[in-house]
Scaffold this motif. Structure first.
Motif, PDB file in Angstrom:
ATOM      1  N   LEU A  93       0.825  -1.206   0.000  1.00 54.81           N
ATOM      2  CA  LEU A  93       0.000   0.000   0.000  1.00 54.81           C
ATOM      3  C   LEU A  93       0.863   1.261   0.000  1.00 54.81           C
ATOM      4  CD1 LEU A  93      -2.880  -1.027   2.423  1.00 54.81           C
ATOM      5  CD2 LEU A  93      -3.023  -0.606  -0.044  1.00 54.81           C
ATOM      6  N   ALA A  94       2.021   1.211   0.648  1.00 51.14           N
ATOM      7  CA  ALA A  94       2.935   2.359   0.614  1.00 51.14           C
ATOM      8  C   ALA A  94       3.401   2.617  -0.814  1.00 51.14           C
ATOM      9  CB  ALA A  94       4.127   2.102   1.536  1.00 51.14           C
ATOM     10  N   PHE A  95       3.736   1.562  -1.532  1.00 45.88           N
ATOM     11  CA  PHE A  95       4.135   1.719  -2.926  1.00 45.88           C
ATOM     12  C   PHE A  95       2.951   2.088  -3.818  1.00 45.88           C
ATOM     13  CE2 PHE A  95       8.140  -0.294  -1.807  1.00 45.88           C
ATOM     14  CZ  PHE A  95       9.028   0.380  -2.646  1.00 45.88           C
ATOM     15  N   HIS A  96       1.767   1.655  -3.433  1.00 48.02           N
ATOM     16  CA  HIS A  96       0.577   1.998  -4.222  1.00 48.02           C
ATOM     17  C   HIS A  96       0.387   3.515  -4.290  1.00 48.02           C
ATOM     18  CE1 HIS A  96      -3.476   1.866  -5.849  1.00 48.02           C
ATOM     19  NE2 HIS A  96      -3.867   2.640  -4.853  1.00 48.02           N
ATOM     20  N   ALA A  97       0.573   4.194  -3.179  1.00 43.53           N
ATOM     21  CA  ALA A  97       0.403   5.651  -3.170  1.00 43.53           C
ATOM     22  C   ALA A  97       1.416   6.323  -4.099  1.00 43.53           C
ATOM     23  CB  ALA A  97       0.551   6.180  -1.746  1.00 43.53           C
ATOM     24  N   ALA A 101       0.577   8.406  -7.769  1.00 45.71           N
ATOM     25  CA  ALA A 101       1.065   9.754  -8.062  1.00 45.71           C
ATOM     26  C   ALA A 101       1.871   9.765  -9.356  1.00 45.71           C
ATOM     27  CB  ALA A 101       1.915  10.266  -6.896  1.00 45.71           C
ATOM     28  N   PHE A 102       2.734   8.771  -9.523  1.00 45.92           N
ATOM     29  CA  PHE A 102       3.529   8.691 -10.745  1.00 45.92           C
ATOM     30  C   PHE A 102       2.645   8.432 -11.953  1.00 45.92           C
ATOM     31  CE2 PHE A 102       6.034   6.035 -13.746  1.00 45.92           C
ATOM     32  CZ  PHE A 102       6.908   7.023 -14.177  1.00 45.92           C
ATOM     33  N   ALA A 103       1.666   7.563 -11.808  1.00 47.29           N
ATOM     34  CA  ALA A 103       0.763   7.249 -12.925  1.00 47.29           C
ATOM     35  C   ALA A 103       0.070   8.508 -13.430  1.00 47.29           C
ATOM     36  CB  ALA A 103      -0.273   6.213 -12.495  1.00 47.29           C
ATOM     37  N   HIS A 104      -0.360   9.371 -12.514  1.00 49.20           N
ATOM     38  CA  HIS A 104      -1.015  10.624 -12.903  1.00 49.20           C
ATOM     39  C   HIS A 104      -0.049  11.516 -13.667  1.00 49.20           C
ATOM     40  CE1 HIS A 104      -2.035  14.898 -12.258  1.00 49.20           C
ATOM     41  NE2 HIS A 104      -3.285  14.478 -12.483  1.00 49.20           N
ATOM     42  N   ARG A 139      14.921  -3.944  -8.634  1.00 46.71           N
ATOM     43  CA  ARG A 139      14.167  -4.452  -9.789  1.00 46.71           C
ATOM     44  C   ARG A 139      12.704  -4.666  -9.438  1.00 46.71           C
ATOM     45  NH1 ARG A 139      15.676  -9.680 -13.626  1.00 46.71           N
ATOM     46  NH2 ARG A 139      13.633  -9.858 -14.615  1.00 46.71           N
ATOM     47  N   THR A 140      12.451  -5.222  -8.271  1.00 46.66           N
ATOM     48  CA  THR A 140      11.072  -5.465  -7.852  1.00 46.66           C
ATOM     49  C   THR A 140      10.321  -4.155  -7.632  1.00 46.66           C
ATOM     50  OG1 THR A 140      11.719  -7.541  -6.802  1.00 46.66           O
ATOM     51  CG2 THR A 140       9.632  -6.571  -6.109  1.00 46.66           C
ATOM     52  N   ALA A 141      10.984  -3.186  -6.982  1.00 48.88           N
ATOM     53  CA  ALA A 141      10.331  -1.906  -6.715  1.00 48.88           C
ATOM     54  C   ALA A 141      10.029  -1.144  -8.002  1.00 48.88           C
ATOM     55  CB  ALA A 141      11.206  -1.061  -5.791  1.00 48.88           C
ATOM     56  N   LEU A 142      10.940  -1.217  -8.976  1.00 56.53           N
ATOM     57  CA  LEU A 142      10.731  -0.499 -10.232  1.00 56.53           C
ATOM     58  C   LEU A 142       9.542  -1.024 -11.013  1.00 56.53           C
ATOM     59  CD1 LEU A 142      14.373   0.079 -11.526  1.00 56.53           C
ATOM     60  CD2 LEU A 142      12.774   1.789 -10.642  1.00 56.53           C
ATOM     61  N   ALA A 143       9.140  -2.257 -10.734  1.00 59.59           N
ATOM     62  CA  ALA A 143       7.986  -2.815 -11.432  1.00 59.59           C
ATOM     63  C   ALA A 143       6.729  -1.987 -11.179  1.00 59.59           C
ATOM     64  CB  ALA A 143       7.762  -4.263 -11.001  1.00 59.59           C
ATOM     65  N   PHE A 144       6.624  -1.373 -10.015  1.00 58.40           N
ATOM     66  CA  PHE A 144       5.470  -0.515  -9.724  1.00 58.40           C
ATOM     67  C   PHE A 144       5.410   0.657 -10.698  1.00 58.40           C
ATOM     68  CE2 PHE A 144       6.198  -2.558  -5.593  1.00 58.40           C
ATOM     69  CZ  PHE A 144       4.915  -2.933  -5.236  1.00 58.40           C
ATOM     70  N   ILE A 149       4.088   3.052 -16.833  1.00 59.99           N
ATOM     71  CA  ILE A 149       4.577   3.427 -18.162  1.00 59.99           C
ATOM     72  C   ILE A 149       3.918   2.576 -19.238  1.00 59.99           C
ATOM     73  CG2 ILE A 149       6.615   3.435 -19.649  1.00 59.99           C
ATOM     74  CD1 ILE A 149       8.263   4.198 -17.152  1.00 59.99           C
ATOM     75  N   THR A 150       3.913   1.271 -19.047  1.00 64.61           N
ATOM     76  CA  THR A 150       3.344   0.410 -20.085  1.00 64.61           C
ATOM     77  C   THR A 150       1.833   0.591 -20.200  1.00 64.61           C
ATOM     78  OG1 THR A 150       3.288  -1.439 -18.495  1.00 64.61           O
ATOM     79  CG2 THR A 150       5.198  -1.289 -19.963  1.00 64.61           C
ATOM     80  N   ARG A 151       1.149   0.749 -19.088  1.00 67.06           N
ATOM     81  CA  ARG A 151      -0.296   0.982 -19.150  1.00 67.06           C
ATOM     82  C   ARG A 151      -0.608   2.259 -19.921  1.00 67.06           C
ATOM     83  NH1 ARG A 151      -3.927  -1.516 -15.233  1.00 67.06           N
ATOM     84  NH2 ARG A 151      -2.807  -3.065 -13.982  1.00 67.06           N
ATOM     85  N   ALA A 152       0.108   3.338 -19.609  1.00 65.39           N
ATOM     86  CA  ALA A 152      -0.139   4.616 -20.286  1.00 65.39           C
ATOM     87  C   ALA A 152       0.154   4.507 -21.774  1.00 65.39           C
ATOM     88  CB  ALA A 152       0.717   5.709 -19.653  1.00 65.39           C
TER      89      ALA A 152
END
Length: 209
Positions: A93-97, A101-104, A139-144, A149-152
C-alpha cells in the motif's frame, strides 16, 4: 528523411557519464541514414513533469518523439525501501500511493507528447546492474513504476522500448543509473528499430481494446 527528438532524462542526456565517449544522441546520429537528424532535448536530472518544458523546444521539422523518463521519479520514492512496515500488504500500500502519483504525472506527460501529433515511443525504466547488492529489491520496486509506463503507452497506442531487455549486461551501465557507451549503443539500436522498422523482424503487438 526524418528528425528524431529525444526527451526525458539522463538515459539520453548521458554525456557527462561516458568519459569522453559518444553519448546517446551522438550514437543515434551515427546509426541513422544520412538524410536523418536527431535532437537532444532530454535533461539530466529531469523528472516526468519536466518533459512539458522540453516539448516547448521541439523543432518544427520533428518527425518522431522518443521519451525516456521516470527513473528520477522512482528515485524520489526510494525512501520507501527503508520504511518500517508491519506486513507485506502495508508495504504494498505504501508503494501503491507512490505508484498512483507517478501514474497521474506520467499519463499527463504522455498526453502532451501525443498531442504533438507525431509517432511516439516511450522507454521503460531499466534495472540497475545485476552486480549491485540491492539489485533484486530495486528491480522489484521499479515494477510498480514500469507498470504505469506500459499501461499509459498501451492505452494510447504508443510504442514501447523496453530498456529492461535492451540493457541486460553490467557493461551497459556507467553507474547504477546511467548508461555507458556500450549501453548507449544498444539503446540507439532499439530506437533505430522504432524509427526504421525492418519488415522481416517480428515485433510484439499489444491489443488494448
Amino acid at each position: 528523411m526524418g528528425h528524431a527528438v529525444l526527451l526525458g532524462d539522463s538515459i539520453f542526456d548521458n554525456k557527462r557519464y561516458v568519459g569522453g565517449g559518444p553519448d546517446v544522441v551522438e550514437q543515434l546520429r551515427d546509426v541513422l541514414p544520412v538524410d536523418w537528424s536527431a535532437t537532444l532535448l532530454a535533461v539530466d536530472g529531469d523528472i516526468t513533469t519536466g518533459v512539458a518544458r522540453q516539448l516547448r523546444s521541439v523543432p518544427a521539422d520533428a518527425t518522431h518523439l522518443v521519451v525516456s523518463v521516470g527513473g528520477n521519479d522512482a528515485l524520489g520514492h526510494s525512501h520507501l525501501l527503508q520504511r518500517p512496515v508491519g506486513s507485506v500488504p502495508e508495504a504494498l500500500l505504501a508503494f501503491h500511493a507512490a505508484q498512483q502519483a507517478f501514474a497521474h504525472d506520467y499519463a499527463t506527460m504522455l498526453d502532451r507528447v501525443v498531442a504533438m501529433g507525431l509517432p511516439v515511443a516511450v522507454c521503460t525504466i531499466y534495472d540497475t546492474p545485476s552486480s549491485e547488492p540491492a539489485y533484486r529489491v530495486i528491480r522489484t520496486a521499479l515494477a510498480f513504476f514500469n507498470d504505469c509506463i506500459t499501461r499509459a503507452a498501451f492505452a494510447r497506442g504508443v510504442s514501447v522500448v523496453d530498456l529492461r531487455l535492451v540493457c541486460d549486461d553490467d557493461g551497459d551501465y556507467a553507474n547504477p543509473i546511467e548508461p555507458s557507451v556500450q549501453g548507449g549503443r544498444k539503446i540507439t539500436a532499439a530506437i533505430r528499430a522504432f524509427l526504421l522498422p525492418e519488415p522481416t523482424v517480428r515485433h510484439s503487438a499489444v491489443i488494448a481494446g
